[in-house]
Design a protein around this motif. Sequence first.
Motif, mmCIF file in Angstrom:
data_model
loop_
_atom_site.group_PDB
_atom_site.id
_atom_site.type_symbol
_atom_site.label_atom_id
_atom_site.label_comp_id
_atom_site.label_asym_id
_atom_site.label_seq_id
_atom_site.Cartn_x
_atom_site.Cartn_y
_atom_site.Cartn_z
ATOM 1 N N PHE A 27 0.825 -1.214 0.000
ATOM 2 C CA PHE A 27 0.000 0.000 0.000
ATOM 3 C C PHE A 27 0.853 1.255 0.000
ATOM 4 C CE2 PHE A 27 -2.236 3.446 2.127
ATOM 5 C CZ PHE A 27 -3.450 3.472 1.450
ATOM 6 N N PHE A 28 1.877 1.291 0.825
ATOM 7 C CA PHE A 28 2.688 2.506 0.937
ATOM 8 C C PHE A 28 3.542 2.736 -0.304
ATOM 9 C CE2 PHE A 28 2.111 1.514 5.582
ATOM 10 C CZ PHE A 28 1.203 2.547 5.809
ATOM 11 N N ASP A 29 3.971 1.661 -0.957
ATOM 12 C CA ASP A 29 4.691 1.833 -2.227
ATOM 13 C C ASP A 29 3.771 2.480 -3.260
ATOM 14 O OD1 ASP A 29 6.944 0.732 -1.188
ATOM 15 O OD2 ASP A 29 6.736 -1.218 -2.177
ATOM 16 N N PHE A 30 2.523 2.046 -3.287
ATOM 17 C CA PHE A 30 1.585 2.582 -4.274
ATOM 18 C C PHE A 30 1.254 4.041 -3.989
ATOM 19 C CE2 PHE A 30 -2.753 3.318 -5.927
ATOM 20 C CZ PHE A 30 -2.502 3.098 -7.268
ATOM 21 N N ILE A 31 1.029 4.379 -2.728
ATOM 22 C CA ILE A 31 0.698 5.771 -2.410
ATOM 23 C C ILE A 31 1.899 6.677 -2.699
ATOM 24 C CG2 ILE A 31 1.307 5.849 0.053
ATOM 25 C CD1 ILE A 31 -1.277 7.408 0.521
ATOM 26 N N ASN A 32 3.107 6.155 -2.510
ATOM 27 C CA ASN A 32 4.310 6.931 -2.884
ATOM 28 C C ASN A 32 4.338 7.188 -4.390
ATOM 29 O OD1 ASN A 32 5.492 7.357 -0.378
ATOM 30 N ND2 ASN A 32 6.548 5.385 -0.396
ATOM 31 N N GLU A 33 3.902 6.190 -5.158
ATOM 32 C CA GLU A 33 3.832 6.333 -6.607
ATOM 33 C C GLU A 33 2.827 7.433 -6.991
ATOM 34 O OE1 GLU A 33 2.518 3.535 -10.399
ATOM 35 O OE2 GLU A 33 3.222 2.591 -8.553
ATOM 36 N N ILE A 34 1.686 7.450 -6.310
ATOM 37 C CA ILE A 34 0.676 8.481 -6.563
ATOM 38 C C ILE A 34 1.228 9.861 -6.220
ATOM 39 C CG2 ILE A 34 -1.608 9.350 -5.903
ATOM 40 C CD1 ILE A 34 -1.657 6.797 -7.581
ATOM 41 N N SER A 73 3.200 16.427 -11.842
ATOM 42 C CA SER A 73 2.156 17.212 -12.510
ATOM 43 C C SER A 73 1.960 18.564 -11.831
ATOM 44 C CB SER A 73 0.829 16.441 -12.498
ATOM 45 O OG SER A 73 0.971 15.194 -13.124
ATOM 46 N N ASN A 74 2.840 18.865 -10.843
ATOM 47 C CA ASN A 74 2.763 20.118 -10.083
ATOM 48 C C ASN A 74 1.445 20.293 -9.332
ATOM 49 O OD1 ASN A 74 5.371 21.007 -10.738
ATOM 50 N ND2 ASN A 74 4.666 21.841 -12.691
ATOM 51 N N ARG A 75 0.813 19.176 -8.985
ATOM 52 C CA ARG A 75 -0.375 19.221 -8.116
ATOM 53 C C ARG A 75 0.119 19.012 -6.686
ATOM 54 N NH1 ARG A 75 -4.265 14.895 -10.677
ATOM 55 N NH2 ARG A 75 -5.626 15.593 -8.980
ATOM 56 N N LEU A 76 0.842 20.030 -6.201
ATOM 57 C CA LEU A 76 1.620 19.870 -4.980
ATOM 58 C C LEU A 76 0.752 19.853 -3.731
ATOM 59 C CD1 LEU A 76 4.605 22.159 -5.972
ATOM 60 C CD2 LEU A 76 4.385 19.697 -6.222
ATOM 61 N N GLY A 77 -0.364 20.578 -3.753
ATOM 62 C CA GLY A 77 -1.270 20.550 -2.610
ATOM 63 C C GLY A 77 -1.849 19.165 -2.398
ATOM 64 N N ASN A 78 -2.265 18.529 -3.500
ATOM 65 C CA ASN A 78 -2.791 17.160 -3.422
ATOM 66 C C ASN A 78 -1.709 16.190 -2.947
ATOM 67 O OD1 ASN A 78 -4.724 18.603 -4.918
ATOM 68 N ND2 ASN A 78 -5.467 16.748 -5.864
ATOM 69 N N ALA A 98 -1.249 16.482 0.755
ATOM 70 C CA ALA A 98 -2.360 15.866 1.496
ATOM 71 C C ALA A 98 -2.186 14.348 1.567
ATOM 72 C CB ALA A 98 -3.690 16.214 0.840
ATOM 73 N N TYR A 99 -1.837 13.721 0.430
ATOM 74 C CA TYR A 99 -1.618 12.271 0.426
ATOM 75 C C TYR A 99 -0.435 11.889 1.329
ATOM 76 C CZ TYR A 99 -4.916 11.011 -3.275
ATOM 77 O OH TYR A 99 -6.056 10.762 -4.001
ATOM 78 N N LYS A 100 0.607 12.715 1.317
ATOM 79 C CA LYS A 100 1.786 12.403 2.135
ATOM 80 C C LYS A 100 1.439 12.472 3.620
ATOM 81 C CE LYS A 100 6.680 13.437 2.741
ATOM 82 N NZ LYS A 100 6.614 13.238 4.203
ATOM 83 N N GLU A 101 0.649 13.459 4.013
ATOM 84 C CA GLU A 101 0.275 13.585 5.422
ATOM 85 C C GLU A 101 -0.541 12.377 5.874
ATOM 86 O OE1 GLU A 101 -1.674 17.353 5.708
ATOM 87 O OE2 GLU A 101 0.193 18.505 5.624
ATOM 88 N N ARG A 147 -11.196 9.481 3.559
ATOM 89 C CA ARG A 147 -11.526 9.739 2.138
ATOM 90 C C ARG A 147 -10.284 9.641 1.265
ATOM 91 N NH1 ARG A 147 -15.021 13.758 4.349
ATOM 92 N NH2 ARG A 147 -13.431 15.357 4.008
ATOM 93 N N GLU A 148 -9.146 10.115 1.766
ATOM 94 C CA GLU A 148 -7.900 10.019 0.999
ATOM 95 C C GLU A 148 -7.479 8.550 0.831
ATOM 96 O OE1 GLU A 148 -5.752 13.239 -0.031
ATOM 97 O OE2 GLU A 148 -7.912 13.148 -0.276
ATOM 98 N N ILE A 149 -7.604 7.759 1.898
ATOM 99 C CA ILE A 149 -7.270 6.331 1.804
ATOM 100 C C ILE A 149 -8.205 5.644 0.811
ATOM 101 C CG2 ILE A 149 -7.263 4.148 3.077
ATOM 102 C CD1 ILE A 149 -6.416 5.799 5.558
ATOM 103 N N ARG A 150 -9.488 5.997 0.872
ATOM 104 C CA ARG A 150 -10.465 5.431 -0.075
ATOM 105 C C ARG A 150 -10.105 5.804 -1.512
ATOM 106 N NH1 ARG A 150 -16.461 7.391 0.894
ATOM 107 N NH2 ARG A 150 -15.533 9.296 0.044
ATOM 108 N N ALA A 151 -9.655 7.045 -1.722
ATOM 109 C CA ALA A 151 -9.276 7.487 -3.069
ATOM 110 C C ALA A 151 -8.082 6.679 -3.586
ATOM 111 C CB ALA A 151 -8.947 8.972 -3.060
ATOM 112 N N VAL A 152 -7.120 6.404 -2.704
ATOM 113 C CA VAL A 152 -5.956 5.597 -3.103
ATOM 114 C C VAL A 152 -6.409 4.191 -3.505
ATOM 115 C CG1 VAL A 152 -3.822 4.506 -2.294
ATOM 116 C CG2 VAL A 152 -4.325 6.879 -1.691
ATOM 117 N N PHE A 153 -7.311 3.612 -2.705
ATOM 118 C CA PHE A 153 -7.801 2.263 -3.008
ATOM 119 C C PHE A 153 -8.537 2.259 -4.348
ATOM 120 C CE2 PHE A 153 -7.983 -1.605 -0.342
ATOM 121 C CZ PHE A 153 -8.538 -2.466 -1.278
#
Length: 408
Positions: free
Chosen positions: A106-113, A120-125, A128-131, A181-187
Amino acid sequence: MNNQATIKVVMGSKPLSDGKYLVYIRITKNRKKKEISLSLKGSKEHFIGEQFTKPHPNLKIENELILKLKQKALSVIRNFQLNDEDFTLDEFERKFRGIPEFNQNFFDFINEIITELEQSNRLGNARAYKEVKDSLQKFVHHSFGSKIFMFKDLTPELLEKYEVYLRSKGNAVGGIAFKMREIRAVFNKAIDRKIVSQENYPFKFYKVSKLKATPNKRALTVDDFKKIKNVDLSATPSLLEAYHYFMFSFYTRGMNFVDMMLLKKSDIINGRIVYTRAKTKGRFNIEIVEVAQEIIDYYKDKTLNSSYVFPILLSDNLTPQQIEHRKHKVLSRVNKKLGDIAKLAGVDVHITSYVARHSFATILKKTGTSTDIISELMGHSNVQITMTYLKEFENEELDNANRTLLDL
């Protein structure tokens, strides 16, 4: 069975914010195409025949990497063919990325995201995922030690335990709901990319919708706003920055912090501010009232070598990463100082920069301005959005009306 496919290295058609384009591996099979990012980027004119050309930086290294990745893609197809296996484009991508089927870390995949968002310079997003990733990692380490955490481990029971853990750490319900919601989005992204099976989806049983927070008071009353406006900061000049940004927002129709940060001197035309809101791309044309002009004038000497109105971005040549860093750093500082200002003013409300926007709407309503006009002033796409800003005001009016029954 058709296991024939072609591979080509191509440059994307959509430019990033820095004007560069991402490079992709494109697989074509049965007239269908799929493009997989190689995490490389460059200029259109410096990419010819599946290779970078001079003067592209790191030319030799990146061309060698492109060649290596193309050979890897061809090898994946060749292995399918040798085993006489048909395959989908998603199955190719999974093999190309080296992802074990339905067994991804899971953590490898979220790092990929996170990496994709940063590219893509969507740094705010990305932030949020990193937090959320850091928070979940702490929970996993706290509960299971150094266990490798796979998608299959993300069960409804684990989410329940994670929720309990977050509550024990003092997280508010709204913050917990955001993390879920962020975890759900990753899934969901993992399902879309055929990395995990829909059968393993934990949110069928763990419902994020159950996490309903009691909304905090987000707008000042007229009396509290006057206390903030008239607060004496003569002994605490370090609080002027936060005070100025709050007041400027209030007197410019609730301009948010990002738009203030990006506001340029060229946006000021004949006593008016003409700008496009970063979040909604709505166009604004605002009269500069006296209070706002005084704040602009205060910072003129502090931004002589900058095109920006305020000294939030200290240079015109910052990268998207540097801009995001400055935004986060200054906004955190401003919000902390606003809390100090509230205490000095004797206002028992948690104040942030965004409270200025809500207060602008609510105080206008209290002074008799129609909801339609407030909606127009704030640039909302529909009145329903404005109504959410005014909900507390409406509740107060209803309560007052209800109390009149006591006089019967």
